[in-house]
Design an enzyme around this catalytic site. Structure first.
Site, PDB file in Angstrom:
ATOM      1  CB  SER A  64      -0.904  -0.005   1.243  1.00  0.00           C
ATOM      2  OG  SER A  64      -1.571   1.214   1.405  1.00  0.00           O
ATOM      3  N   GLY A  65       0.235   2.350  -0.473  1.00  0.00           N
ATOM      4  CA  GLY A  65       0.846   3.660  -0.363  1.00  0.00           C
ATOM      5  C   GLY A  65       0.482   4.366   0.926  1.00  0.00           C
ATOM      6  CG  ASP A  66      -2.045   6.255   3.884  1.00  0.00           C
ATOM      7  OD1 ASP A  66      -1.820   6.030   5.088  1.00  0.00           O
ATOM      8  OD2 ASP A  66      -2.324   7.387   3.445  1.00  0.00           O
ATOM      9  CG  ASP A  67      -1.923   4.058   7.958  1.00  0.00           C
ATOM     10  OD1 ASP A  67      -0.682   4.129   8.110  1.00  0.00           O
ATOM     11  OD2 ASP A  67      -2.708   4.975   8.266  1.00  0.00           O
ATOM     12  CB  SER A  80       2.817   0.292   3.997  1.00  0.00           C
ATOM     13  OG  SER A  80       2.404   1.624   3.780  1.00  0.00           O
TER      14      SER A  80
END
Length: 489
Positions: free
Chosen positions: A259-262, A293
């Site tokens: 992911s690019g976030d949590d 991530s």
């Protein structure tokens, strides 16, 4: 003797001819003689269905360029009539099915074949704009409304979105570029959002390139998220994996997320809007999760936690090349609470921080938040963990005058990277204890000695979501050789 043998063989041939002729006759349709075959499979779900149909029955075209938005909605509208008669399933066969947003219904299963790909339309006219979430007060990207999610449902009972690892492709790059350029009129859509619902299953799918968050159950109860593969570029903005939001009795398990976030972000509303709405996330299980991530957390609690987060149990977690293992994010003005958090059995490889708590996260919905609304962070338990190649063991920053209390860390070994920070623990405005932790924690977490290594207890009683039964269901579809559908079972 020879004549008898010849007659016997002749009789056998005659019998075989009759049998074959009978089979051919019985498998004929009224339009002519077409051989039939059955396509069938089993799948696991919280409910089986009495009725089914295929997307192609309603004119679906899986060529990757023809819009199927109206086809999906027509199929689901038709199948909704069976809600009180055993429910229904919509089967998405192999193909690339371009579609805008569509709504699912109650007592319904959406099933994607392993070679089925849902392609999210990049035509904004196929995405309705809906009101902001009441616990947020505004969109996350912009003020005002938000684009409806690709698969959306509200006020539902018994909905299953599953498959044989079929794919939902959000084609998010266009949305990411608009976000970076400040060209968005409304908040980006999610891939799957189910609101105000109960008995929800989202399982056995591959989700790729979401415009923003991937899976967002909100204001819901009895939710199972299982067996998902979620993939997005690690630099893509806000592509959170799974975000349970103001939900009760949720189980997330056996998921792989890049992911690019949590990877998992637990939420419950934003500032004064979340406080007023007052719906916590509680009774949440997270288990057997793998996360990559580099710029965010494996499990984040907040930052939108104004309705409260309580009784979260996470275990058997693998983090690889991720910014932090567990992160609590909050700020003055959030109000609410994060309490009774239990994490055990976590393995971390190449991390910036193993543990991170942030009391000054900021990012307010507007300027009308209450500066006297202080969050309560207490009873946070981490145990039985190993980490390697870590830049800093922990960064634990509470709020002056509002310390984070009841922190317990036990039986944790953190191997620091060659270029690690000189001070492995940074602790301010926190209180707690530790036992059997390497490297030695800060003074705010005094070591209780080996006799307390069993502290930070993980609850032994089960939560109700573990008792929600999963059934083995069957789907059968009868075809003729010219692919004419003659029967569903």
């Amino acid at each position: 003797m020879d004549t008898a043998r010849i007659l016997t063989r002749t009789q056998v041939i005659h019998v075989l001819f009759v049998l074959v002729a009978t089979i051919l006759l019985r498998s004929s349709t009224v339009h002519g003689r077409h051989l039939h075959h059955w396509y069938s499979f089993d799948y696991c779900a919280i409910s089986c269905r009495a009725h089914s149909a295929s997307l192609t029955d309603f004119g679906g075209v899986g060529d990757g360029t023809t819009s199927n938005t109206k086809v999906f909605q027509a199929a689901i509208d038709h199948l909704s009539q069976f809600a009180s008669d055993g429910g229904s399933m919509l089967f998405v066969p192999p193909g690339k099915w371009l579609t805008g947003s569509f709504n699912v219904t109650s007592h319904f299963t959406l099933y994607l074949h392993k070679d089925a790909v849902l392609l999210a339309s990049q035509d904004e006219s196929e995405w309705a704009v809906i009101e902001p979430l009441p616990s947020y007060g505004r969109g996350r990207d912009t003020e005002g409304g938000r684009y409806i999610s690709l698969i959306f449902g509200t006020n539902l009972t018994d909905v299953v979105i599953t498959g044989d690892n079929g794919t939902i492709d959000g084609q998010g790059e266009t949305w990411w570029n608009k976000f970076h350029k400040g060209e968005l009129q409304y908040t980006r859509p999610y891939l799957i959002e189910i609101m105000y619902s109960e008995n929800v299953q989202i399982s056995n799918l591959t989700l790729v390139n979401s415009p923003s968050w991937n899976v967002h159950p909100i204001y819901s109860s009895n939710v199972i998220v299982q067996g998902l593969t979620i993939l997005a570029p690690v630099t893509s903005p806000n592509t959170d994996g799974i975000n349970p939001d103001s939900c009760t009795n949720t189980r997330i398990e056996d998921c792989y997320i890049v992911s690019g976030d949590d990877c998992v972000a637990v939420k419950s509303g934003w500032d004064e809007y979340g406080i007023a709405f007052g719906m916590p996330t509680k009774q949440l299980i997270i288990r057997r999760l793998t996360c990559i991530s580099p710029f965010s957390a494996v499990i984040a609690l907040g930052s939108e936690m104004s309705g409260g987060i309580q009784d979260v149990r996470a275990e058997d977690i693998l983090a690889i090349n991720t910014e932090s293992g567990v992160r609590i994010k909050t700020a003055v003005g959030r109000g609410g609470y994060v309490k009774d958090i239990y994490v055990r059995g976590m393995t971390m490889k190449t991390m910036k921080w193993a543990f991170w708590m942030t009391g000054n996260y900021g990012s307010h919905a507007d300027n009308n938040y209450d500066p006297n609304a202080l969050p309560v962070i207490q009873n946070i338990n981490y145990r039985d963990m190993v980490a390697e190649n870590v830049t800093m063991a922990a960064r634990l920053e509470g709020i002056p005058g509002d310390p984070f209390t009841g922190i317990c860390i036990s039986n944790v070994t953190i191997e620091l990277a060659k270029k690690a920070k000189k001070v492995p623990w940074n602790c301010t405005d926190i209180e707690g204890i530790s036992s059997g932790v390497v490297p030695q924690p800060c003074a705010a977490l005094p070591d209780q000695g080996s006799g307390y290594i069993s502290e930070c207890n993980f609850p032994t009683e089960s939560l109700p979501i573990d008792n929600l039964e999963i059934q083995t269901c069957s789907y059968r579809r009868k075809y003729s050789l010219d692919n004419h559908v003659t029967e569903h079972l």
